[in-house]
Design a protein around this motif. Structure first.
Motif, PDB file in Angstrom:
ATOM      1  N   ASP A  73       0.873  -1.164   0.000  1.00  0.00           N
ATOM      2  CA  ASP A  73       0.000   0.000   0.000  1.00  0.00           C
ATOM      3  C   ASP A  73       0.914   1.218   0.000  1.00  0.00           C
ATOM      4  O   ASP A  73       2.094   1.104  -0.323  1.00  0.00           O
ATOM      5  CB  ASP A  73      -0.986  -0.015   1.169  1.00  0.00           C
ATOM      6  N   ASP A  74       0.445   2.377   0.373  1.00  0.00           N
ATOM      7  CA  ASP A  74       1.291   3.578   0.331  1.00  0.00           C
ATOM      8  C   ASP A  74       2.471   3.496   1.282  1.00  0.00           C
ATOM      9  O   ASP A  74       3.527   4.060   1.016  1.00  0.00           O
ATOM     10  CB  ASP A  74       0.468   4.823   0.669  1.00  0.00           C
ATOM     11  N   ALA A  75       2.308   2.810   2.412  1.00  0.00           N
ATOM     12  CA  ALA A  75       3.318   2.865   3.469  1.00  0.00           C
ATOM     13  C   ALA A  75       4.144   1.596   3.640  1.00  0.00           C
ATOM     14  O   ALA A  75       5.294   1.668   4.036  1.00  0.00           O
ATOM     15  CB  ALA A  75       2.641   3.194   4.802  1.00  0.00           C
ATOM     16  N   ALA A 136      -1.432  -2.007 -15.955  1.00  0.00           N
ATOM     17  CA  ALA A 136      -0.067  -2.100 -16.487  1.00  0.00           C
ATOM     18  C   ALA A 136       0.970  -1.450 -15.580  1.00  0.00           C
ATOM     19  O   ALA A 136       2.126  -1.866 -15.565  1.00  0.00           O
ATOM     20  CB  ALA A 136      -0.007  -1.468 -17.884  1.00  0.00           C
ATOM     21  N   ASN A 137       0.574  -0.452 -14.791  1.00  0.00           N
ATOM     22  CA  ASN A 137       1.556   0.171 -13.897  1.00  0.00           C
ATOM     23  C   ASN A 137       1.572  -0.458 -12.506  1.00  0.00           C
ATOM     24  O   ASN A 137       2.235   0.047 -11.614  1.00  0.00           O
ATOM     25  CB  ASN A 137       1.346   1.693 -13.823  1.00  0.00           C
ATOM     26  N   GLY A 138       0.821  -1.566 -12.324  1.00  0.00           N
ATOM     27  CA  GLY A 138       0.881  -2.319 -11.081  1.00  0.00           C
ATOM     28  C   GLY A 138      -0.191  -1.999 -10.058  1.00  0.00           C
ATOM     29  O   GLY A 138      -0.196  -2.563  -8.968  1.00  0.00           O
ATOM     30  N   THR A 139      -1.133  -1.121 -10.369  1.00  0.00           N
ATOM     31  CA  THR A 139      -2.183  -0.754  -9.418  1.00  0.00           C
ATOM     32  C   THR A 139      -3.329  -1.758  -9.481  1.00  0.00           C
ATOM     33  O   THR A 139      -3.819  -2.087 -10.567  1.00  0.00           O
ATOM     34  CB  THR A 139      -2.721   0.661  -9.710  1.00  0.00           C
ATOM     35  N   VAL A 181      -4.941  -6.519   1.481  1.00  0.00           N
ATOM     36  CA  VAL A 181      -4.736  -6.021   0.123  1.00  0.00           C
ATOM     37  C   VAL A 181      -6.070  -5.493  -0.402  1.00  0.00           C
ATOM     38  O   VAL A 181      -7.089  -6.169  -0.322  1.00  0.00           O
ATOM     39  CB  VAL A 181      -4.189  -7.131  -0.789  1.00  0.00           C
ATOM     40  N   THR A 182      -6.072  -4.249  -0.940  1.00  0.00           N
ATOM     41  CA  THR A 182      -7.293  -3.634  -1.434  1.00  0.00           C
ATOM     42  C   THR A 182      -7.044  -2.953  -2.779  1.00  0.00           C
ATOM     43  O   THR A 182      -5.899  -2.801  -3.215  1.00  0.00           O
ATOM     44  CB  THR A 182      -7.825  -2.562  -0.447  1.00  0.00           C
ATOM     45  N   VAL A 183      -8.144  -2.537  -3.412  1.00  0.00           N
ATOM     46  CA  VAL A 183      -8.057  -1.774  -4.656  1.00  0.00           C
ATOM     47  C   VAL A 183      -7.226  -0.523  -4.391  1.00  0.00           C
ATOM     48  O   VAL A 183      -7.376   0.127  -3.358  1.00  0.00           O
ATOM     49  CB  VAL A 183      -9.470  -1.412  -5.159  1.00  0.00           C
ATOM     50  N   GLY A 184      -6.317  -0.211  -5.308  1.00  0.00           N
ATOM     51  CA  GLY A 184      -5.429   0.938  -5.160  1.00  0.00           C
ATOM     52  C   GLY A 184      -4.042   0.569  -4.667  1.00  0.00           C
ATOM     53  O   GLY A 184      -3.106   1.350  -4.838  1.00  0.00           O
ATOM     54  N   ASP A 185      -3.886  -0.616  -4.027  1.00  0.00           N
ATOM     55  CA  ASP A 185      -2.559  -1.070  -3.638  1.00  0.00           C
ATOM     56  C   ASP A 185      -1.756  -1.399  -4.888  1.00  0.00           C
ATOM     57  O   ASP A 185      -2.315  -1.560  -5.976  1.00  0.00           O
ATOM     58  CB  ASP A 185      -2.645  -2.296  -2.721  1.00  0.00           C
ATOM     59  N   ARG A 186      -0.437  -1.518  -4.731  1.00  0.00           N
ATOM     60  CA  ARG A 186       0.428  -1.713  -5.887  1.00  0.00           C
ATOM     61  C   ARG A 186       1.159  -3.048  -5.843  1.00  0.00           C
ATOM     62  O   ARG A 186       1.606  -3.480  -4.790  1.00  0.00           O
ATOM     63  CB  ARG A 186       1.440  -0.576  -5.978  1.00  0.00           C
ATOM     64  N   VAL A 187       1.266  -3.655  -7.015  1.00  0.00           N
ATOM     65  CA  VAL A 187       2.049  -4.872  -7.210  1.00  0.00           C
ATOM     66  C   VAL A 187       3.285  -4.450  -8.003  1.00  0.00           C
ATOM     67  O   VAL A 187       3.159  -3.936  -9.110  1.00  0.00           O
ATOM     68  CB  VAL A 187       1.244  -5.945  -7.987  1.00  0.00           C
ATOM     69  N   GLU A 188       4.458  -4.617  -7.421  1.00  0.00           N
ATOM     70  CA  GLU A 188       5.710  -4.252  -8.087  1.00  0.00           C
ATOM     71  C   GLU A 188       6.240  -5.469  -8.838  1.00  0.00           C
ATOM     72  O   GLU A 188       6.652  -6.446  -8.232  1.00  0.00           O
ATOM     73  CB  GLU A 188       6.717  -3.754  -7.063  1.00  0.00           C
TER      74      GLU A 188
END
Length: 194
Positions: A73-75, A136-139, A181-188
């Motif tokens: 997530d953001d943090a 595509a950007n991982g979001t 894990v929720t919508v808006g989190d990122r997968v790197e």
């Protein structure tokens, strides 16, 4: 006038309706939880080991060629899951349908050639899934909590779970709730997963 028995019957029917809605929505997972998890990275596994007939029947732990991906997530980093890569049409079509089970932190990452609107179904599945769409950007754009279809459901009657993305992560149902894990989190994603 006797209202007691009628009130009891209506109360029981109301509880039954609420119970069915809670089970169908997956809300029970956030209320009851499904156990602890380890913070860490998402491990992507490429390839799969099949049987002599070409059918995969093992659990996801029997794959080879691991690479590491983080879900954040953001943090902070949120979760750990080891997944196999499905990056061709035949691999995406088969998906996890011939996999008998997954460990709590295992799954499959579907990689499409380009970002778009895709639909997934629970074809020949032995266990329910969380179906997570990633752009595509991982979001993370969409999370579905997909139950098993009723026995005897034909392929044309299967419910479609759709979303926007280039990637789709399939894991055991309840994984997203359990890990936060929720919508808006990122997968790197690593450079090798295009």
């Amino acid at each position: 006038m006797q209202r007691g028995p009628l009130a009891v019957v209506l109360g029981l029917v109301g509880l039954l309706v609420v119970g069915v809605l809670v089970l169908q929505s997956g809300l029970w997972v956030s209320v009851l939880g499904v156990g602890e998890y380890d913070e860490g990275t998402v491990t992507v596994r490429e390839g799969t080991t099949g049987t002599a007939s070409g059918t995969t029947t093992e659990t996801a732990t029997q794959s080879e060629n691991a690479t590491t991906v983080a879900v954040r997530d953001d943090a902070e980093r949120l979760a750990t899951v080891e997944v196999r890569i499905a990056d061709t049409g035949p691999k995406r079509y088969l998906g996890l349908s011939n996999t008998t089970s997954l460990e709590p932190n295992e799954g499959m990452l579907f990689v499409h050639d380009e970002e778009g609107e895709y639909g997934y179904v629970m074809r020949d599945m032995d266990f329910p899934l969380d179906i997570i769409f990633v752009d595509a950007n991982g979001t993370i754009t969409t999370i579905h909590h997909a139950p098993l279809p009723p026995e005897g459901t034909s392929e044309s009657e299967l419910k479609e779970y759709s979303g926007q993305g280039k990637y789709v992560l399939e894991v055991n149902r309840g994984w997203a709730n359990r890990t936060g894990v929720t919508v808006g989190d990122r997968v790197e994603l690593p450079a090798g997963v295009a």
